[in-house]
Write an enzyme that holds these catalytic residues in place. Structure first.
Site, PDB file in Angstrom:
ATOM      1  N   THR A   1      71.697  40.165  42.346  1.00 27.39           N
ATOM      2  CA  THR A   1      72.357  40.158  41.046  1.00 27.39           C
ATOM      3  C   THR A   1      71.871  41.295  40.155  1.00 27.39           C
ATOM      4  OG1 THR A   1      70.745  38.653  40.027  1.00 27.39           O
ATOM      5  CG2 THR A   1      72.634  37.656  41.182  1.00 27.39           C
ATOM      6  N   THR A   2      71.047  42.170  40.704  1.00 27.61           N
ATOM      7  CA  THR A   2      70.577  43.367  40.004  1.00 27.61           C
ATOM      8  C   THR A   2      70.810  44.565  40.913  1.00 27.61           C
ATOM      9  OG1 THR A   2      68.345  43.090  40.895  1.00 27.61           O
ATOM     10  CG2 THR A   2      68.795  42.105  38.735  1.00 27.61           C
TER      11      THR A   2
ATOM     12  N   HIS B   1      62.854  43.217  32.792  1.00 32.55           N
ATOM     13  CA  HIS B   1      64.112  42.559  33.133  1.00 32.55           C
ATOM     14  C   HIS B   1      63.932  41.060  33.303  1.00 32.55           C
ATOM     15  CE1 HIS B   1      65.901  46.440  33.623  1.00 32.55           C
ATOM     16  NE2 HIS B   1      65.176  46.755  34.668  1.00 32.55           N
TER      17      HIS B   1
ATOM     18  N   HIS C   1      65.225  32.067  40.746  1.00 34.34           N
ATOM     19  CA  HIS C   1      65.634  32.557  42.064  1.00 34.34           C
ATOM     20  C   HIS C   1      64.396  32.739  42.930  1.00 34.34           C
ATOM     21  CE1 HIS C   1      69.495  34.535  40.234  1.00 34.34           C
ATOM     22  NE2 HIS C   1      69.590  33.217  40.343  1.00 34.34           N
TER      23      HIS C   1
ATOM     24  N   HIS D   1      66.079  33.760  35.066  1.00 32.27           N
ATOM     25  CA  HIS D   1      67.192  34.294  34.281  1.00 32.27           C
ATOM     26  C   HIS D   1      67.558  33.286  33.200  1.00 32.27           C
ATOM     27  CE1 HIS D   1      68.122  37.638  37.042  1.00 32.27           C
ATOM     28  NE2 HIS D   1      67.735  36.794  37.989  1.00 32.27           N
TER      29      HIS D   1
END
Length: 244
Positions: free
Chosen positions: A195-196, A84, A128, A111
């Protein structure tokens, strides 16, 4: 909710790639963001939460925020490609002080493109920095990267990134998160979520106003390892204030 926050902390600390009960998720298709809440009961906040992240940082409120107190050491000692993102794990010792509490830096990850927007603007890369206090409450410092000069901090990290999903590598030299921060530390603040999956809320978000630079080639190198955009779409504000 407390159980979910603690579960999220464990996910951050252990560099896991899965949500809640082990349900696999992706950034598109049948297991993409619109479907996350259906993949596991633990992910209910992904669809029903009212304080979800990321957001478009706009219409902010002047609040004379206090300067951030960061005590970052060279404790980044391993990097994981979890399929991811690419995530650097930290040994204890680095911390952010916020609201009178100490938040230990657990990891930072990337990201591309950015998840948060600033005044509607998307950036090619966002990092992040994930912190947790002694009770498992989370605080995330976000830094935007704009295309420009090669980023020196990423130049040291990028050659060591594992190429295969699930692979982990020890870093040749421990890294400090301070190298990723802009010189000017002014920031926006709002209440949000992971955010996941499991999209747990109650996360304190601190988005740096000033971006740092990254070269087009560095962004391309990251994209080649992840093979897909890894940004969750912007979520509704639902009346949340964003302070500056």
């Amino acid at each position: 909710m407390k159980r979910l926050v603690l579960a999220s902390l464990l996910a951050c600390a252990s560099l896991t790639a899965f949500a809640g009960d082990g349900a696999h998720w992706t950034y598109s298709g049948a297991e993409g963001p619109d479907q996350w809440a259906k993949l596991s009961a633990d992910n209910f906040a992904c669809s029903s939460g009212k304080n979800q992240s990321p957001v478009d940082v706009s219409g902010t409120i002047q609040a004379a925020l206090k300067p951030l107190k960061m005590e970052y050491q060279a404790g980044g000692n391993e990097v994981l490609n979890n399929g991811h993102t690419l995530q650097v794990g930290f040994a204890p010792g680095s911390a952010l002080w916020l609201d009178g509490e100490r938040f230990e830096l657990k990891q930072y990850h990337f990201h591309a493109p950015s998840e948060n927007l600033i005044a509607g603007v998307s950036y090619p890369l966002e990092v992040h920095l994930v912190h947790a206090d002694k009770d498992g409450n989370l605080a995330v410092v976000a830094v935007m990267f704009k295309e420009g000069a090669e980023n020196k901090a990423l130049k040291a990290l990028w050659p060591q990134l594992p190429k295969e999903a699930g692979a982990k590598a020890a870093l040749a030299t421990p890294l400090s998160a301070a190298a990723l921060l802009p010189t000017k530390r002014a920031y926006y603040r709002f209440s949000g979520s992971l955010t996941t999956p499991p999209c747990s809320e109650g996360v304190r978000w601190l988005v740096m106003k000033s971006p740092v630079t990254v070269s087009k080639e560095q962004v391309s190198s990251f994209a080649e390892l992840i093979h897909h955009p890894n940004n969750r779409p912007v979520q509704p504000r639902n009346g949340r204030p964003i302070l500056n």
